[in-house]
Design an enzyme around this catalytic site. Structure first.
Site, mmCIF file in Angstrom:
data_model
loop_
_atom_site.group_PDB
_atom_site.id
_atom_site.type_symbol
_atom_site.label_atom_id
_atom_site.label_comp_id
_atom_site.label_asym_id
_atom_site.label_seq_id
_atom_site.Cartn_x
_atom_site.Cartn_y
_atom_site.Cartn_z
ATOM 1 C CG ASP A 261 -3.271 -2.175 -1.206
ATOM 2 O OD1 ASP A 261 -2.890 -1.110 -1.720
ATOM 3 O OD2 ASP A 261 -3.389 -3.238 -1.845
ATOM 4 C CG HIS B 277 0.452 1.743 0.350
ATOM 5 N ND1 HIS B 277 -0.847 2.184 0.174
ATOM 6 C CD2 HIS B 277 0.449 0.419 0.029
ATOM 7 C CE1 HIS B 277 -1.590 1.176 -0.242
ATOM 8 N NE2 HIS B 277 -0.834 0.097 -0.335
#
Length: 320
Positions: free
Chosen positions: A99, A296
């Site tokens: 991320d 994610h």
């Protein structure tokens, strides 16, 4: 066994977790996370002969939370990695990020290739500087509803996350995971209702994210969310600061891993970028690795696959 300590880097104190001996591997978390997002990778990487270090990056967890928004630019964040490598007594390191940690890792390799033995990014692909500031681009594309723009409203997202951190984090983690039903959508926010209000609150957590994990994550944000959100408030400033590297590419040995159901690789223009990466990245050791059904939180949702890919990459770098 994972050990913890504080180090002074570039005028801030960083909390870090570390395990093992050998070549240094720096693991950089994203939003809204902490060093614990790498909990599954510590043991296997240490057992394979690496010194594994994962900091709470500035603005997170037990590390310092500078008050100045401008203290969270990409140059500050890369500076923290460079300073951390030096503070640990090392000359070079492998740098891995997920991320927001991925842009920090990629930019560390871009700006200081002399320090980076290899770089891996999870979820967020390598940086290729766009033609216009990112906030302006997303504002035009989505009428100000993209979550980056929402996060840039001073104090607004800070207050929304702080109202009930545990519930908000539970909803957020689930919504961005591969376990959430439905198609992957662009992360748009109703500016009146906020972001978390539209997210489903799961009755049970996914198997890979326990109540203890949620407790630890919630505790890591006991100091609030403003420091973490300030990273987003530097997106346009980062675009300005990186102008000298327009057109530059990461030349260090590289690995890119992403989830099939991750919202980030679905951002406008990103699918096309991922397809072109083998031709754009001279150091890419293999084609981008897509994890089927993964959302994610790559290294948490698919720990065995991510750890295996990292070990293969690290060993490949060492053999050359």
């Amino acid at each position: 066994m994972v050990e913890h300590r504080m180090v002074n880097v570039n005028g801030v104190r960083l909390h870090l977790a570390e395990q093992g001996e050998g070549p240094l591997v720096v693991l950089l978390h994203g939003f809204p996370e902490s060093w614990r997002s790498w909990r599954h990778q510590f043991g296997p990487l240490a057992e394979a002969g690496f010194r594994v270090v994962a900091p709470d990056q500035r603005g997170y967890g037990r590390s310092d939370h500078p008050a100045d928004v401008e203290a969270y630019s990409i140059l500050h964040l890369v500076g923290d990695v460079v300073g951390l490598i030096r503070a640990l007594g090392e000359e070079q390191a492998y740098v891995v990020g997920h991320d927001w940690g991925a842009p920090v890792a990629w930019h560390t390799a871009l700006l200081r290739p002399d320090l980076v033995l290899g770089v891996a990014g999870l979820s967020v692909p390598p940086p290729f500087r766009g033609k216009e500031p990112p906030l302006a681009a997303m504002d035009k594309a989505f009428g100000g509803r993209f979550y980056w723009n929402y996060f840039n409203r001073p104090g607004v997202a800070d207050a929304e996350f702080a109202r009930d951190p545990r519930t908000g984090l539970r909803k957020f983690v689930y919504a961005a995971s591969g376990d959430a039903p439905g198609p992957v959508k662009q992360p748009l926010v109703d500016p009146e209702r906020g972001w978390l209000a539209a997210m489903r609150d799961p009755e049970t957590l996914p198997e890979w994210f326990t109540e203890d994990d949620l407790d630890a994550l919630t505790e890591s944000f006991s100091g609030g969310f403003t420091g973490a959100l300030n990273w987003y408030r530097n997106l346009d400033r980062n675009w300005e600061l990186t102008a000298p590297w327009a057109g530059a590419v990461v030349t260090s040995p590289a690995l890119y891993v992403y989830g099939e159901r991750d919202l980030v690789p679905a951002f406008p223009g990103t699918p096309e970028l991922i397809e072109r990466l083998p031709g754009l990245m001279p150091g890419l050791r293999r084609p981008p690795l897509e994890l089927a059904g993964c959302g994610h939180w790559t290294q948490q949702e698919r720990p065995a696959e991510v750890t295996a890919a990292l070990l293969d990459f690290l060993r490949d770098c060492q053999s050359r």
